[in-house]
Scaffold this active site. Structure first.
Site, PDB file in Angstrom:
ATOM      1  N   GLU A 241       0.809  -1.230   0.000  1.00  0.00           N
ATOM      2  CA  GLU A 241       0.000   0.000   0.000  1.00  0.00           C
ATOM      3  C   GLU A 241       0.840   1.277   0.000  1.00  0.00           C
ATOM      4  O   GLU A 241       0.530   2.229   0.712  1.00  0.00           O
ATOM      5  CB  GLU A 241      -0.929  -0.005   1.225  1.00  0.00           C
ATOM      6  CG  GLU A 241      -1.896  -1.170   1.207  1.00  0.00           C
ATOM      7  CD  GLU A 241      -2.695  -1.290   2.496  1.00  0.00           C
ATOM      8  OE1 GLU A 241      -3.916  -1.480   2.383  1.00  0.00           O
ATOM      9  OE2 GLU A 241      -2.124  -1.218   3.596  1.00  0.00           O
TER      10      GLU A 241
HETATM   11  C1  ACM Z   1      -1.898  -5.472   4.183  1.00  0.00           C
HETATM   12  O1  ACM Z   1      -2.911  -5.988   4.662  1.00  0.00           O
HETATM   13  N1  ACM Z   1      -1.831  -4.161   3.985  1.00  0.00           N
HETATM   14  C2  ACM Z   1      -0.740  -6.277   3.819  1.00  0.00           C
END
Ligand code: ACM
Length: 538
Positions: free
Chosen positions: A342
């Site tokens: 992310e």
């Molecule tokens: C995640 O759940 N951001 C790896």
């Protein structure tokens, strides 16, 4: 009293004291219950079980004998003795001189049991007067001990007698894990968990034959591991977490304590420092890291994707080098997890540049890099490992690069997803994950990822909504028990209908361990040890 009579009386007293201290064997009438090893509530289900339908009498006369060299077998024997003390309050002797014992547990090495990568294989041969546990390594013996612990009833067959017996069903178990990496992850960054809380989680995971605990040590809301060359990481960034609570961090000594506890449970700790995104707390401590010249605000919320390191600055890589060096030096396991998920605030080209640079740093300190599945979009080494959580396309990219993959698809394996509408804790962005959904799937061919690329399953537990052991256990148990079976047992040995009965029968153990498990209505929970059917003597 003259001198010689005095000596005789003293000798007689000494004899009496010694004699009465000995665990003198008396002829026993064992009214042992009917036991069928093939029906035992073992999780994970072993590879093969052959039952012989009698019982081994575990009691105060039982002794434990192990291989005594330095390969760890004696420690495994001590672990077993301590477990038996917990369950049965029996104080069994280990490696004492055995003479004419009626029942013995013998833990030995058998090199022939190690086939291919099955270093944790073991065999348990349970007879009416001996239990022989053979394994190619102490790790294998340790897994076998967990099976044996699960076979010891929580209550003796007769609590009124002076010599209660804990009957263990007889037969032979041959067993080895399907996957070499059987992991759980705990996010100690969104909320901090103490060393004692982590140790309790390790105890429970080890009982179900997990061998890896991944600690998500850093995130936007807090930094949890002491880095001696960058003290503000914990002095500043260690003091906050989601909400108003005060955070916390592990000193390097605390971390070593966790690692050593894990090692005693034959578990590897995987440290994760999440970057280049999820780094707000690090940049609060050292604002040069984010490259925009501003000191960011402390963040106590639960949004993601807004922070990034400056990927084009050498000093950022000097910082990362120190962090990886210091953590690697106190991490005996082979892995270093760099996060990489992310990173929405990082330009694509910067992200690729960053992952490649950090991979080299991790390798310089002799560790294998693990990253969330986004790292497959960079030009990574085939020796690095991808953790599939969200994108099957990224996982397939990893397959094309012939990388190993850790399976953690959020829709199945995220322990922080709510079970159902009634769940007290958890999120639901990947959907609800009731106990059957978590168990009924095949990691062996999920999203067409070939079995040969799968290192194992890891069940991540993110902590936005939980902040202590009791809340952790509500989300982790019972689902973590099902992942233990998916990891260890092959598909032919897995069956929901059969599993859910064995799972329901874990109730008394979970209660004994004070585990705040979610009593899923899908499971018929047994709440206390019910009397075992006695052999019909006629
Ligand atoms: C995640 O759940 N951001 C790896």
């Amino acid at each position: 009293m003259n001198h010689s009579r005095f000596v005789i009386v003293i000798l007689a007293c000494i004899h009496l004291v010694l004699f009465s201290c000995q665990q003198k064997k008396e002829p026993r009438e064992l009214n042992l219950p009917k036991t069928d090893l093939s029906q035992a509530d073992l999780i994970p289900k072993p590879t093969t079980i052959q039952a012989t339908n009698t019982a081994f009498p575990l009691d105060k006369y039982t002794i434990i004998t192990t291989l005594k060299d330095s390969t760890g077998f004696a420690d495994v024997g001590t672990f077993l003795a301590n477990s038996i003390k917990d369950i049965a309050r029996l104080d069994l002797s280990i490696n004492a001189d055995a003479q004419d014992q009626e029942s013995i547990i013998y833990i030995k090495r058998s090199d022939s049991l190690a086939r291919g990568n099955k270093k944790e294989a073991y065999q348990l041969k349970i007879g009416t007067d001996s239990i022989v546990l053979s394994a190619a390594s102490a790790a294998g013996a340790f897994r076998g001990i967990q099976t044996l612990r699960q076979l010891i009833p929580l209550k003796a067959n007769d609590t009124i007698t002076e010599n209660p017996v804990w009957p263990i069903p007889t037969g032979t178990i041959d067993d080895a894990p399907q996957f070499v990496y059987r992991g759980a992850m705990l996010d100690v960054a969104r909320h901090f968990f103490t060393v004692e809380e982590v140790k309790k989680y390790i105890d429970l995971l080890a009982y179900y034959k997990y061998n890896t605990l991944h600690l998500h040590l850093t995130d936007d809301q807090g930094w949890r591991i002491e880095i001696k060359s960058w003290p503000k990481l914990t002095e500043v960034a260690g003091q906050t977490e989601v909400g108003d609570e005060p955070g916390g961090f592990y000193s390097q000594q605390d971390y070593k304590d966790i690692v050593s506890y894990a090692t005693k449970n034959y578990m590897t700790i995987v440290p994760e420092v999440d970057m280049p995104g999820h780094t707000n707390s690090a940049s609060v401590a050292y604002p040069f890291l984010n490259g925009n010249g501003k000191t960011p605000e402390i963040y106590r919320g639960t949004h993601v994707g807004f922070s990034t390191f400056d990927t084009r600055k050498d000093s950022v890589y000097d910082f990362i080098d120190d962090v990886v060096r210091e953590i690697s030096a106190i991490t005996p396991g082979p892995y270093f997890h760099i996060g990489g998920d992310e990173s929405h605030a990082t330009k694509k080209s910067d992200y690729i540049y960053f992952v490649n640079k950090v991979e080299k740093i991790v390798q310089k300190y002799d560790k294998k890099m693990i990253g969330w599945d986004e790292i497959a979009t960079a030009d990574v080494d085939s020796n690095s490992i991808v953790q599939f959580w969200a994108s099957a396309d990224n996982a397939r990219k990893a397959v094309e690069k012939d990388m190993q993959i850790i399976m953690s698809p959020a829709k199945k394996a995220y322990l922080d997803m709510k079970y159902d509408l009634q769940s007290e804790y958890g999120l639901n962005w990947a959907g609800y994950v009731p106990v059957d959904t978590a168990y009924i799937w095949k990691p062996e061919n999920y999203e067409n990822i070939p079995l040969k690329n799968i290192l194992g399953i890891e069940a991540p537990l993110w902590s936005e909504t939980i902040s202590n052991s009791s809340e952790l256990e509500y989300l982790a148990f019972p689902r973590a028990i099902g992942f233990a079976e998916l990891n260890w047992s092959t598909p032919e040995n897995r069956d929901w209908k059969n599993y859910k009965v064995r799972l329901g029968n874990q109730g008394p153990f979970l209660e004994k361990m004070n585990v705040n498990y979610y009593p899923s209505p899908l499971i018929d929970w047994k709440t206390e040890e019910e009397p075992i059917e006695k052999i019909n003597k006629d």
